[in-house]
Write a protein that holds these residues in place. Structure first.
Motif, PDB file in Angstrom:
ATOM      1  N   THR A 189       0.856  -1.179   0.000  1.00 23.41           N
ATOM      2  CA  THR A 189       0.000   0.000   0.000  1.00 23.41           C
ATOM      3  C   THR A 189       0.895   1.234   0.000  1.00 23.41           C
ATOM      4  O   THR A 189       1.913   1.278   0.694  1.00 23.41           O
ATOM      5  N   SER A 190       0.543   2.252  -0.792  1.00 24.26           N
ATOM      6  CA  SER A 190       1.426   3.405  -0.910  1.00 24.26           C
ATOM      7  C   SER A 190       0.634   4.661  -1.270  1.00 24.26           C
ATOM      8  O   SER A 190      -0.452   4.584  -1.849  1.00 24.26           O
ATOM      9  N   ILE A 191       1.191   5.793  -0.896  1.00 27.32           N
ATOM     10  CA  ILE A 191       0.663   7.090  -1.321  1.00 27.32           C
ATOM     11  C   ILE A 191       1.262   7.404  -2.688  1.00 27.32           C
ATOM     12  O   ILE A 191       2.485   7.477  -2.838  1.00 27.32           O
ATOM     13  N   ARG A 192       0.400   7.583  -3.656  1.00 35.14           N
ATOM     14  CA  ARG A 192       0.855   7.751  -5.035  1.00 35.14           C
ATOM     15  C   ARG A 192       1.171   9.209  -5.354  1.00 35.14           C
ATOM     16  O   ARG A 192       0.360  10.101  -5.113  1.00 35.14           O
ATOM     17  N   GLN A 193       2.390   9.408  -5.888  1.00 39.99           N
ATOM     18  CA  GLN A 193       2.734  10.663  -6.536  1.00 39.99           C
ATOM     19  C   GLN A 193       2.650  10.425  -8.048  1.00 39.99           C
ATOM     20  O   GLN A 193       3.265   9.481  -8.548  1.00 39.99           O
ATOM     21  N   ASP A 194       1.934  11.277  -8.752  1.00 37.63           N
ATOM     22  CA  ASP A 194       1.826  11.115 -10.202  1.00 37.63           C
ATOM     23  C   ASP A 194       3.079  11.698 -10.838  1.00 37.63           C
ATOM     24  O   ASP A 194       3.132  12.884 -11.206  1.00 37.63           O
ATOM     25  N   LEU A 195       4.114  10.877 -10.978  1.00 38.25           N
ATOM     26  CA  LEU A 195       5.401  11.363 -11.470  1.00 38.25           C
ATOM     27  C   LEU A 195       5.363  11.714 -12.949  1.00 38.25           C
ATOM     28  O   LEU A 195       6.119  12.586 -13.398  1.00 38.25           O
ATOM     29  N   GLY A 196       4.501  11.057 -13.715  1.00 41.75           N
ATOM     30  CA  GLY A 196       4.350  11.428 -15.116  1.00 41.75           C
ATOM     31  C   GLY A 196       3.815  12.838 -15.254  1.00 41.75           C
ATOM     32  O   GLY A 196       4.343  13.659 -16.028  1.00 41.75           O
TER      33      GLY A 196
END
Length: 350
Positions: free
Chosen positions: A304-311
């Motif tokens: 489980t992770s907090i998503r950073q939208d790197l794109g």
């Protein structure tokens, strides 16, 4: 009347090496050849077409370097990763590799090369040397590390620069980054919602982004009120060092049931250390990371992770930098994080 062009045969039989030689063969000025090949300036369509055909017949390709020197640009953007807080960290770190690859792709979309540098700062002039080198048209800095004051100093004199990371109030440089404090709160609230009551935060709070995640962690604990507890363990980003620190902590920690790791890499090391201590994830301890990189799908259990939208972040970095290079106004960009739930925080039956 368009200028007369001499016979399109090259008696020497050699390919012209520069526009001066091509202009001599064509019987026109170098300025006329330059306008014909670049599409810039005023020139009759017939003359432009004839010079372009002559260049093609002679297999002449203008020097990009020379052209860039004439127009005052290099065609390259510096992509700089300062490693001040963690001098043994490498560019092979999954976060760096993911974001840098997105940035390089977006720069290529706009016709720029990425000139990549990993810098271990030895003095306060390291960034100024890059800015004044004449090798790049602008700079994208990946992470602030512990160099916020250096970044701020350079930004006051060097405009075409944008930084990935947390916005620091009062600093002159533009940033693109996620709302780290919100992400930290979201991660902690998720652990609390899964029944965790004794939580720990693993990460290095000397890094501005991690400090914001820690603030979010503390915000959520404070809002939860009595009956919950939180601890801070400063942890390196380098995997082997992180594993050793976490393992030592778990040897003395009492009944920790929820861990918020400041990165997916630290979370992976946390899961390994827990397994080494005979503790199961998520049955004994629930673990959540930050970034939601591709590796998060492949941990055991999946993370489980907090998503950073790197794109999206890379696109914003490039667009913000290009606006600054055009001397346009550009504001810092704050991206909203999201929660990706996987098995590492799953509820277990009583």
């Amino acid at each position: 009347m368009p200028p007369k062009i001499r016979s399109e045969s090259n008696q020497a039989g050699a390919r012209p090496q520069n526009i001066q030689e091509l202009a001599k063969i064509a019987g026109v000025s170098t300025a006329t050849v330059s306008r014909a090949l670049t599409g810039a300036g005023h020139l009759s369509p017939a003359t432009r077409e004839r010079i372009q055909k002559l260049a093609a017949d002679l297999q002449f390709k203008p020097s990009t370097t020379a052209r860039n020197l004439r127009i005052g640009r290099t065609g390259a953007i510096g992509v700089v990763v300062p490693i001040g807080h963690e001098r043994t960290q490498h560019l092979s770190d999954p976060f760096f590799m993911t974001l840098i690859s997105h940035v390089a792709d977006r720069l290529a979309d706009h016709g720029y090369d990425a000139l990549l540098s990993r810098v271990v700062p030895s003095d306060v002039d390291w960034l100024d040397r890059i800015a004044q080198s004449g090798r790049v048209d602008g700079i994208i800095v990946i992470g602030q590390s512990d160099q916020a004051l250096v970044l701020d100093q350079i930004a006051r004199a060097y405009k075409p620069m944008v930084v990935w990371g947390a916005h620091i109030e009062g600093h002159a440089y533009r940033t693109v980054g996620s709302d780290n404090r919100l992400g930290g709160r979201m991660a902690t609230e998720h652990l609390l919602a899964q029944g965790c009551r004794k939580l720990a935060f693993f990460g290095d709070p000397t890094v501005p982004e991690v400090e914001e995640r820690l603030r979010g962690f503390r915000d959520a604990l404070k809002a939860a009120g009595d009956g919950v507890a939180g601890a801070l363990l400063p942890v390196h980003f380098v995997p082997d060092m992180a594993l050793a620190t976490i393992s030592d902590y778990l040897g003395i920690a009492d009944r920790v049931d929820g861990i918020f790791a400041a990165s997916d890499t630290i979370a992976m090391m946390t899961i390994q250390a827990l397994a080494d201590h005979g503790r199961s994830v998520p049955a004994d301890v629930k673990v959540i990371g930050f970034d939601d990189l591709e590796i998060a799908r492949h941990t055991l259990p999946p993370l489980t992770s907090i998503r950073q939208d790197l794109g999206r972040g890379a696109q914003a970095l490039v667009e913000t930098l290009l606006a600054l290079m055009r001397d346009e106004a550009a504001a810092s960009v704050l991206l909203a994080p999201t929660l990706t739930v996987r098995a590492s925080t799953a509820s277990t039956p009583d």
